[in-house]
Motif scaffolding. Structure first.
Motif, PDB file in Angstrom:
ATOM      1  N   GLN A  29       0.851  -1.178   0.000  1.00 43.37           N
ATOM      2  CA  GLN A  29       0.000   0.000   0.000  1.00 43.37           C
ATOM      3  C   GLN A  29       0.889   1.230   0.000  1.00 43.37           C
ATOM      4  OE1 GLN A  29      -2.577  -0.625   3.361  1.00 43.37           O
ATOM      5  NE2 GLN A  29      -4.314   0.000   2.143  1.00 43.37           N
ATOM      6  N   GLN A  87       0.280   4.359   0.524  1.00 39.70           N
ATOM      7  CA  GLN A  87       0.094   5.272   1.658  1.00 39.70           C
ATOM      8  C   GLN A  87       0.876   4.801   2.882  1.00 39.70           C
ATOM      9  OE1 GLN A  87      -2.285   4.259  -0.315  1.00 39.70           O
ATOM     10  NE2 GLN A  87      -3.730   5.895  -0.775  1.00 39.70           N
ATOM     11  N   ARG A  88       0.901   3.489   3.084  1.00 36.36           N
ATOM     12  CA  ARG A  88       1.635   2.965   4.231  1.00 36.36           C
ATOM     13  C   ARG A  88       3.104   3.300   4.120  1.00 36.36           C
ATOM     14  NH1 ARG A  88       0.315  -2.032   7.570  1.00 36.36           N
ATOM     15  NH2 ARG A  88      -1.942  -2.060   7.570  1.00 36.36           N
ATOM     16  N   TYR A  89       3.640   3.119   2.901  1.00 37.40           N
ATOM     17  CA  TYR A  89       5.069   3.381   2.744  1.00 37.40           C
ATOM     18  C   TYR A  89       5.377   4.839   3.015  1.00 37.40           C
ATOM     19  CZ  TYR A  89       5.179  -1.195   0.546  1.00 37.40           C
ATOM     20  OH  TYR A  89       5.066  -2.515   0.296  1.00 37.40           O
ATOM     21  N   TYR A  97       5.489   5.352   6.624  1.00 35.23           N
ATOM     22  CA  TYR A  97       6.763   4.907   7.219  1.00 35.23           C
ATOM     23  C   TYR A  97       7.833   5.963   7.016  1.00 35.23           C
ATOM     24  CZ  TYR A  97       4.570   0.287   7.195  1.00 35.23           C
ATOM     25  OH  TYR A  97       3.723  -0.752   7.385  1.00 35.23           O
ATOM     26  N   THR A 146      -7.895   5.624   4.441  1.00 33.12           N
ATOM     27  CA  THR A 146      -6.666   5.739   3.645  1.00 33.12           C
ATOM     28  C   THR A 146      -6.587   7.106   2.977  1.00 33.12           C
ATOM     29  OG1 THR A 146      -7.331   3.508   3.073  1.00 33.12           O
ATOM     30  CG2 THR A 146      -5.240   4.255   2.238  1.00 33.12           C
TER      31      THR A 146
END
Lengths: 675, 301
Positions: free
Chosen positions: A648, A650-652, A655, B283
């Protein structure tokens, strides 16, 4: 005995406070001489606590008005030790909630814990209650390590006996022992702390620790204070004792514990931070980080609860976080030489101490009334109580708005001070990192709104989910009156925060070791605008309500028994309503990694499944994972690393941000330390 | 004095028009004529003249919620400058009041939904508060970025940050504007987050919370939502464009035109995007937080 003082009325303040403490300490004693059946034991104790509280309120107000403060030195009971008591503005500031909440709690408790319904433990409860209040008074007055430690130990022990009042219940016993364990870690840290302090200053008196002292020793003192007082205050990650202990105690004791007793941790931390001259920047940053962590995860854990008192206990952790944010900002300001950050941070910290004492005890009294009326603290078994207990519902709603920090009540004012200080840091070149707690505080505020919509909506609105809630009854006037007093003080502080400004300024001056009058809060914070907008908000809401009320009355008269729109499904029942768990599920599902909800769900295997059962509850992360063996922890961490890449985008990016922010803090902290 | 009166007049009268423009844009995109842009005004007048039907389950909280939705939105509107005029209310830290006023309105709207005892309305309330905790940090990151740009502690000063900064600080301003736009879409229950015209209660957020409101109460709800759209629209416009470049009355006129243009933009976004699955909404909102957060990071050196 010797009294040293600048002004006569300052020694009057100290004598009043000491007198109040003595009166509170003996308040439960007459009851011991009477039979448990006698109503007089309770009445005498209540009268003595109220009298002591009134004395203390007078003394505390005098002390807050003064500066420097009087000191009484007692002849030494042991060679080498001197017991000193004193009252400066900071002592007065922290003692006022003790007397207000303590006195109101005694009144509430007289109805809530009647001798007839609690024959076995009523006398013990009243004795310990008075002793606890007295020990809190003397903690704020103590001017040397020995007096402080004695008062602290009395507080820890009486509080243990109060938590275990209902000790027939094994869960209460467990909560009590956990509390006692944590208390003794605190006291061991305090022993070490005062010994170190004696190394530096030569005696046990609580005096300024000069910046010339070795930095390692000063850091050790700070860390010990942080652990000891952090445990008492319930700051994350030292909070594990708190939820169970606060949920297990009788409600008026919970109110006192949550509103006042944990503030002694804050008092200790504020006092020690004040005594450590010229703190390094890292201390303030530590407090800011700890405050953000407590505030955010306190409310996340609160959302996962459906036991009313446990939920409120987690909100104490959240509010302690907000208080620590204020204190952290003040420390950062002290390191960076910014008196305006110090003033705003400390004003936010101290005012939130008062505010939290007010609205949290109001909410715990409300929770006690709900438990009293329905016999349960489980949110899922309540509902529709606003019809049966309108006064409690109104007062609880007021407390909910206040704790969410919403205008026009007092919680908004203290959060505004903290925000203002943080944004002042943001606009200063080179210190933008200090403003990073502001968005965390914003998310915390929104989560608090979610949580209290859940609490208030599920408990008091809708329709009853159990027969106990259907047959609930309004509390007696003696339980409502203390709540009403607290609600009024919340509203007054929200609409007229200027009233608290002199006390805040003097306490901040006492903390910074400066003569009062140096910085005015009114010059930094928009006190008059807060009053104006709060009044305008109330007036506009009242006018608009008055405008629509006739139409609503007409509608009600014309069709008094209309059902709720059921979207075409004509067999609506109370069981179809949203529950506390389902309401919070959207949010708690994001935090399953920290809440670790235990879910017992049925497995549906046939076309026509049999009646089944579902339950879920969140446990305390720190407590449970401390018990895990280290090897299992390591395995889990490496297993979780595998879950990090999930494809995903957005997750990266998240991070990346999570790495960049600490790097930025590190780089800029190095930069400002180098300057 | 005249500026204050003009501010109050525009704030009171213009909001329903924005909703009308959005609806009209969507209709044109769908190849329909659609209702006229003044239709929301007729709807409001009609609702205000009707009677109220109250469910027997509800309490006074249910009546208070629409009232507070309007009062809080209007008070927030008094903090945002229109055109080059200063807003009637401005003080250090008023941006906190701005955000928390909307939170107060949200508290009561969600509580009123639970007040009806309807499972659908409870669902809507849970979604409303379940998404708001991500829009608030986005908004505060945006405020921090603007404060950093302008050096001001009040909303009026922050929103002047774009003056002359567009060319030097383009990247952070674009990031902030993108974040604020997503916040606007989420807070005003617009398309990728919520579909204001859907007919299925299960999929709604804002509309399902107010299923039981009727007559003048529903009118207040609709008006409050329009004012909220107006206020956030104005906030976004200040971030997007140097709004004080043209001063005085022509500036105000130009600003109103800008507001309408943003409303058209919202209509375009609503027409060209499908509603996200509910579980994917966070999201999008995290993207808003990150966008504003990066803007602040860019500005913090």
């Amino acid at each position: 005995m010797s009294i040293s003082s600048g002004e006569p009325w300052q020694s009057a303040a100290l004598l009043l406070l000491v007198g109040a403490g003595c009166l509170l300490a003996i308040s439960g004693v007459p009851g011991l001489l009477l039979s448990w059946r006698s109503i007089w034991g309770s009445r005498i104790a209540t009268a003595l606590v109220v009298a002591g509280s009134l004395l203390g309120l007078a003394g505390g107000s005098l002390a807050v008005g003064g500066h420097g403060g009087a000191v009484i030195g007692f002849p030494s009971p042991m060679p080498g030790f001197r017991a000193g008591l004193g009252a400066d503005a900071l002592s007065g500031f922290f003692s006022l909630p003790v007397f207000l909440v303590g006195g109101l709690g005694a009144l509430y408790g007289a109805s809530y814990w009647r001798p007839r319904s609690h024959p076995r433990n009523g006398r013990r409860l009243r004795l310990c209650y008075g002793l606890l209040l007295a020990s809190l008074t003397f903690i704020t007055l103590a001017r040397d390590g020995m007096a402080f430690l004695v008062a602290w130990e009395v507080m820890a022990l009486t509080n243990f006996l109060l938590v275990t009042t209902d000790d027939e219940d094994p869960a209460v016993g467990r909560a009590g022992w956990l509390y006692l364990l944590y208390s003794h870690v605190t006291i061991l840290c305090l022993f070490a702390l005062f010994l170190l302090e004696r190394q530096l200053s030569g005696d046990f008196a609580l005096g300024v620790i000069p910046a010339a002292a070795p930095q390692s020793l000063r850091t050790a003192i700070f860390v010990l204070a942080l652990v000891a007082f952090g445990i008492k205050a319930g700051a994350m990650p030292l909070h594990s004792w708190l939820p169970a202990a606060h949920a297990s105690a009788p409600s008026h004791v919970s109110a006192l514990m949550s509103g006042v007793v944990i503030k002694m941790g804050i008092y200790g931390l504020v006092r020690m931070c004040g005594l450590l001259a010229s703190p390094p920047l890292a201390w303030g940053i530590t407090l800011l980080a700890m405050g953000s962590l407590s505030a955010f995860f306190g409310v996340v854990f609160a959302l996962g609860q459906h036991d009313l008192k446990r939920l409120l206990a987690y909100h104490s952790i959240e509010n302690i976080g907000i208080i620590l944010l204020g204190l952290g900002l003040a420390l950062v300001g002290r390191s960076a030489g910014r008196p305006d950050w110090v003033m705003l941070g400390l004003a936010g910290c101290l005012l939130h101490v008062w505010n939290h004492a007010l609205f949290k005890s109001l909410l715990f009294f409300g929770a006690g009334s709900v438990a009293h009326a329905t016999g349960t603290r489980d949110l899922e078994r309540t509902g529709g109580l606003a019809r049966r207990m309108p006064a409690t519902a109104g007062l609880f709603l007021l407390g909910s708005i206040a704790i969410c920090g919403l205008p026009p009540l007092n919680g908004f004012v203290s959060e505004l001070f903290v925000y203002l200080g943080l944004v002042r840091a943001a606009v200063t070149p080179g210190s933008a990192w200090a403003a990073l707690p502001a968005p965390v505080l914003a998310a915390t505020g929104a989560l608090a709104v979610a949580c209290f919509v859940k609490v208030f909506g599920i408990t008091f609105l809708g329709t009853a989910r159990s027969s106990a809630a259907r047959d609930a009854h309004e509390s007696p006037p003696l339980m409502l009156a203390p709540m009403a007093v607290l609600a009024v003080v919340c509203a007054v502080l929200g609409v007229a925060p200027g009233l608290a400004a002199p006390a805040l300024e003097r306490a901040a001056a006492a903390w910074a070791g400066q003569p009062p009058g140096g910085l005015s809060l009114a010059g930094l914070a928009p006190l008059s605008w807060i009053s104006t907008t709060a009044a305008a908000l109330l007036a506009a809401a009242a006018l608009a309500t008055a405008a629509v009320l006739p139409a609503c009355r007409r509608g009600r008269r014309r069709a008094p028994a209309l059902p709720t729109w059921d979207c075409g499904y004509a067999a609506a029942s109370p069981r179809l309503q949203y529950t506390a768990s389902s309401f919070a599920q959207l949010i708690t599902s994001h935090f399953a990694w920290v809440l670790r909800p235990k879910v017992h769900a049925p497995r549906i295997e046939q076309l026509f499944p049999a009646p089944s059962h579902f339950d879920s509850h969140a446990e305390d992360l720190v407590l449970d994972s401390l018990l895990l063996p280290a090897s299992r922890g390591a395995t889990q961490v490496s297993a979780r690393m595998r879950a990090l890449p999930q494809g995903q985008l957005q997750r990266y990016i998240l991070y990346i941000l999570a790495v960049l922010v600490p790097l930025l803090i590190w780089a800029m902290a190095g930069e400002s330390a180098g300057r | 004095m005249w500026a204050v009166i003009a501010h109050a007049a525009v704030l009171a009268l213009l909001p329903p028009l924005l909703g009308g423009v959005v609806t009209r844009t969507k209709a044109l995109f769908a190849g329909r004529r659609g209702p006229g842009v003044w239709q929301p005004y007729f709807d409001l007048v009609k609702l205000l003249r009707k009677g109220v039907a109250l469910s027997a389950t509800t309490t006074w909280v249910f009546v208070l919620a629409p009232v507070l939705a309007v009062v809080t939105a209007v008070m927030a509107g008094l903090l945002v400058p229109l055109g080059s005029f200063a807003p009637p209310v401005a003080f250090a830290g008023d941006f906190v009041l701005f955000a928390y006023l909307f939170a107060l309105g949200r508290f009561f709207t969600a509580a009123a939904a639970l007040d009806t005892g309807s499972p659908f309305e409870g669902m809507g309330a849970a979604r409303e508060v379940g998404f708001a905790w991500l829009t608030e940090p986005a908004l505060f990151f945006a405020f921090l970025a603007l404060a950093r740009l302008s050096g001001s502690l009040s909303l009026a000063g922050m929103l002047r940050a774009t003056e002359g900064a567009w060319l030097q600080r383009t990247a952070p301003l674009v990031l902030t504007a993108a974040g604020v736009f997503i916040v606007l879409l989420a807070e005003c229950s617009r398309m990728p987050v919520d579909d204001p015209t859907t007919h299925l209660e299960l999929t709604m957020i804002h509309e399902v919370m107010v299923l039981d409101h009727s007559g003048p109460l529903l009118g207040l709800v609709e008006y409050g939502a329009a004012v909220k759209l107006f206020v956030l629209d104005a906030l976004l416009l200040h971030v997007m464009a140097p709004t004080a470049r043209v001063t005085g009355w022509p500036g105000l006129a130009l600003f109103v035109l800008g507001l309408l243009a943003v409303a058209v933009g919202i209509g375009v976004v609503e027409s060209t995007m499908a509603r996200l699955r509910l579980l994917h909404v966070p999201t999008l909102l995290i993207a808003a937080v990150l966008s504003c957060g990066f803007a602040f990071l860019l500005l913090s050196r």
